[in-house]
Enzyme design. Structure first.
Site, PDB file in Angstrom:
ATOM      1  N   GLY A 232       0.303  -5.075   3.339  1.00 62.72           N
ATOM      2  CA  GLY A 232      -0.255  -6.124   2.492  1.00 62.72           C
ATOM      3  C   GLY A 232       0.289  -6.031   1.080  1.00 62.72           C
ATOM      4  O   GLY A 232       1.383  -5.512   0.853  1.00 62.72           O
ATOM      5  N   SER A 233      -0.478  -6.507   0.125  1.00 61.37           N
ATOM      6  CA  SER A 233      -0.015  -6.585  -1.257  1.00 61.37           C
ATOM      7  C   SER A 233      -0.047  -5.212  -1.921  1.00 61.37           C
ATOM      8  O   SER A 233      -0.803  -4.323  -1.522  1.00 61.37           O
ATOM      9  CB  SER A 233      -0.894  -7.544  -2.053  1.00 61.37           C
ATOM     10  OG  SER A 233      -2.179  -6.971  -2.273  1.00 61.37           O
ATOM     11  N   LYS A 235      -1.190  -4.638  -4.857  1.00 62.63           N
ATOM     12  CA  LYS A 235      -2.470  -4.496  -5.559  1.00 62.63           C
ATOM     13  C   LYS A 235      -3.514  -3.852  -4.643  1.00 62.63           C
ATOM     14  O   LYS A 235      -4.186  -2.882  -5.014  1.00 62.63           O
ATOM     15  CB  LYS A 235      -2.966  -5.860  -6.038  1.00 62.63           C
ATOM     16  CG  LYS A 235      -4.312  -5.805  -6.760  1.00 62.63           C
ATOM     17  CD  LYS A 235      -4.780  -7.207  -7.173  1.00 62.63           C
ATOM     18  CE  LYS A 235      -6.156  -7.164  -7.829  1.00 62.63           C
ATOM     19  NZ  LYS A 235      -6.646  -8.517  -8.198  1.00 62.63           N
ATOM     20  N   VAL A 236      -3.646  -4.378  -3.436  1.00 59.63           N
ATOM     21  CA  VAL A 236      -4.597  -3.809  -2.487  1.00 59.63           C
ATOM     22  C   VAL A 236      -4.107  -2.446  -2.013  1.00 59.63           C
ATOM     23  O   VAL A 236      -4.890  -1.511  -1.825  1.00 59.63           O
ATOM     24  CB  VAL A 236      -4.833  -4.761  -1.303  1.00 59.63           C
ATOM     25  CG1 VAL A 236      -5.793  -4.149  -0.295  1.00 59.63           C
ATOM     26  CG2 VAL A 236      -5.375  -6.107  -1.792  1.00 59.63           C
ATOM     27  N   GLY A 237      -2.798  -2.314  -1.825  1.00 58.12           N
ATOM     28  CA  GLY A 237      -2.228  -1.045  -1.384  1.00 58.12           C
ATOM     29  C   GLY A 237      -2.525   0.086  -2.343  1.00 58.12           C
ATOM     30  O   GLY A 237      -2.777   1.229  -1.922  1.00 58.12           O
ATOM     31  N   GLU A 254       2.997  -0.358   3.685  1.00 59.30           N
ATOM     32  CA  GLU A 254       4.132  -1.284   3.632  1.00 59.30           C
ATOM     33  C   GLU A 254       3.662  -2.462   2.800  1.00 59.30           C
ATOM     34  O   GLU A 254       2.835  -3.264   3.240  1.00 59.30           O
ATOM     35  CB  GLU A 254       4.552  -1.692   5.046  1.00 59.30           C
ATOM     36  CG  GLU A 254       5.970  -2.242   5.102  1.00 59.30           C
ATOM     37  CD  GLU A 254       6.013  -3.744   4.902  1.00 59.30           C
ATOM     38  OE1 GLU A 254       6.306  -4.167   3.760  1.00 59.30           O
ATOM     39  OE2 GLU A 254       5.748  -4.473   5.850  1.00 59.30           O
ATOM     40  N   CYS A 288       7.517 -10.271   3.368  1.00 61.21           N
ATOM     41  CA  CYS A 288       7.659  -9.265   2.310  1.00 61.21           C
ATOM     42  C   CYS A 288       9.118  -9.014   1.947  1.00 61.21           C
ATOM     43  O   CYS A 288       9.435  -8.653   0.813  1.00 61.21           O
ATOM     44  CB  CYS A 288       6.996  -7.963   2.736  1.00 61.21           C
ATOM     45  SG  CYS A 288       7.599  -7.297   4.296  1.00 61.21           S
TER      46      CYS A 288
END
Length: 486
Positions: A232-233, A235-237, A254, A288
């Site tokens: 995912g993003s 920011k969330v990662g 990833e 991505c």
């Protein structure tokens, strides 16, 4: 309409299909026409706990199962995907707004990764390491981590769920999968149904459809999973990595990208145009690895720009069920609004729109922008949709500097008439992957897939799955007698 959206609109916990007990429903919409596909009552913290406990119970026996027997499950799963390809394709078109071409691309890769899982089941090998102590034998075993939590995204949900779920299971682990709220069927319960029908023991794979508004960080903080695999993003990662570290878990991340496709002065311009158009606009640019930026040497910039703009302007946008459609809808209205804002911001900063696509609901037509100021933040961030920035440069040194001038480092490509020149260029770029005379969007089952900088931590595919989903255990055997100082 596929029966998947009626039959699979539930939670899958401990080998049973059951409704969630949360206080609200996730509504699954078709992003092209906003048709309601399914309604799923969300899972609560208690159901997340039940899913993890189920995986923990089932995992012990599964890990003790002969790997050749485990392998048979993935062989059957592969056959089922082949038999159900038309139905799964329809579900991808409906739930994601994926075009026919995109659905075929995703299913092709999904089958390749299932084939690799067949081999991965018997990949772990032990070692015997010499000891400086007389009579001692050092054995190093590869063992499953136990239970893996998987969080998958909305853009390639079937593939990217399988990419973690299948290897984790093949290597002897239990799994709890949490799909993205926008793709709960294709990225979640469809995967569960596939493995259920392939004969995977009940309770080993669980799917919880939920939202952080309901469960907070319970999926990450739960004591059972030893590894969280997140796509995912960034920011969330970052949050996932922080919570995992605080709870002594391993995270495999990833994340986003800001890939560049570079056209050097000796490139085959026509071929570079084709590669660049695909690299930016496959699945509406919601990839991505997509080429956010196309960098072109000024020596060929005029020719490239004219041909690139003409090809982009000819891409058909519309309903994803139409086989001739190249650009379907983005996933939701908020994403469409973000993309409109990116174009408006670029124009306000002084960019020129060589192509400016219209936006109708979630259908965002391609835009090609050039002339952005060199210090624009837009050139350094990920843009997840059909908007591309053309950037001219003077010579290789400037190109290298521009490509690396971003916090991301996932993929990229360079086009040149000299392959070794391209390899030399690629070595200077701070990315986990880079391609010479090709597109930026690639994935293969046995290459190490992943990024540098804000694009992720760790690698997936092939042997790197051993590092992701197993751990090493040292057992020593003293065949003689050790001497002790007291």
């Amino acid at each position: 309409m596929s029966s998947y959206f009626t039959d699979l609109a539930q939670q899958y916990i401990d080998g049973e299909w059951r409704p969630g007990t949360g206080s609200w429903d996730i509504i699954d919409f078709n992003p092209y026409d906003n048709e309601k596909l399914a309604s799923i009552t969300i899972a609560t913290v208690d159901e997340v706990d039940a899913a993890y406990r189920s995986a923990e119970r089932a995992q012990k026996q599964w890990a003790a199962t002969n790997p050749y027997a485990r392998r048979a499950v993935f062989e059957k799963a592969l056959r089922l995907v082949e038999e159900r390809e038309a139905e799964i394709s329809e579900a991808i078109v409906a739930e994601l707004g994926g075009t026919r071409l995109k659905a075929a691309f995703e299913l092709h890769l999904a089958k390749e990764f299932l084939r690799e899982a067949v081999h991965l089941a018997r990949a772990p090998e032990g070692r015997i390491i010499p000891s400086p102590v007389d009579g001692k034998e050092n054995r190093v075993y590869r063992v499953p981590v136990g239970v893996v939590g998987v969080i998958s995204p909305f853009n390639f949900p079937f593939l990217l769920s399988l990419k973690s779920v299948a290897p984790a299971l093949a290597l002897g682990n239990g799994v709890v999968l949490r799909p993205h709220q926008s793709t709960p069927i294709v990225g979640g319960t469809l995967v569960a149904k596939l493995f259920e029908d392939a004969g995977l023991p009940g309770g080993l794979l669980n799917v919880v459809v939920t939202d952080i508004a309901e469960i907070g960080d319970a999926f990450l903080e739960h004591p059972v999973p030893k590894v969280i695999s997140f796509t995912g993003s960034d920011k969330v990662g970052r949050h996932v990595a922080t919570v995992c570290a605080a709870n002594f878990k391993r995270s495999v991340l990833e994340l986003g990208g800001n890939s560049a496709l570079v056209v050097l002065d000796d490139a085959d311009v026509d071929y570079a145009v084709d590669a660049a158009v695909f690299s930016r606009f496959v699945h509406q640019g919601q990839v991505c690895m997509a080429a956010n930026r196309v960098l072109v040497d000024r020596a060929v910039a005029d020719e490239f720009t004219e041909k690139f703009v003409a090809k982009v302007a000819g891409l058909k946008a519309g309903g994803p069920r139409d086989p001739s459609t190249v650009i379907g809808p983005v996933i939701n209205s908020s994403q469409a609004d973000v993309l409109s804002g990116v174009v408006e911001q670029a124009l306000a900063e002084g960019a020129t729109a060589l192509v400016r696509g219209s936006v109708t609901d979630n259908l965002v037509e391609p835009s090609v922008l050039t002339g952005l100021p060199a210090d624009s933040a837009l050139l350094r961030q990920e843009v997840f949709g059909p908007v591309v920035f053309l950037v001219p440069f003077d010579g290789e040194e400037e190109a290298v500097r521009l490509v690396n001038d971003t916090p991301y480092g996932l993929s990229g490509a360079v086009h040149t008439g000299d392959v070794e020149r391209g390899v030399g260029f690629a070595k200077r770029i701070d990315t986990g992957m880079f391609h010479v005379n090709d597109g930026t969007v690639h994935d293969e089952p046995i290459v190490p897939f992943g990024g540098e900088k804000h694009s992720g931590i760790g690698r997936r595919n092939g042997d790197t799955m051993l590092d992701a989903f197993t751990t090493q255990k040292w057992i020593s055997v003293q065949h003689g007698r050790s001497g002790f100082p007291f």
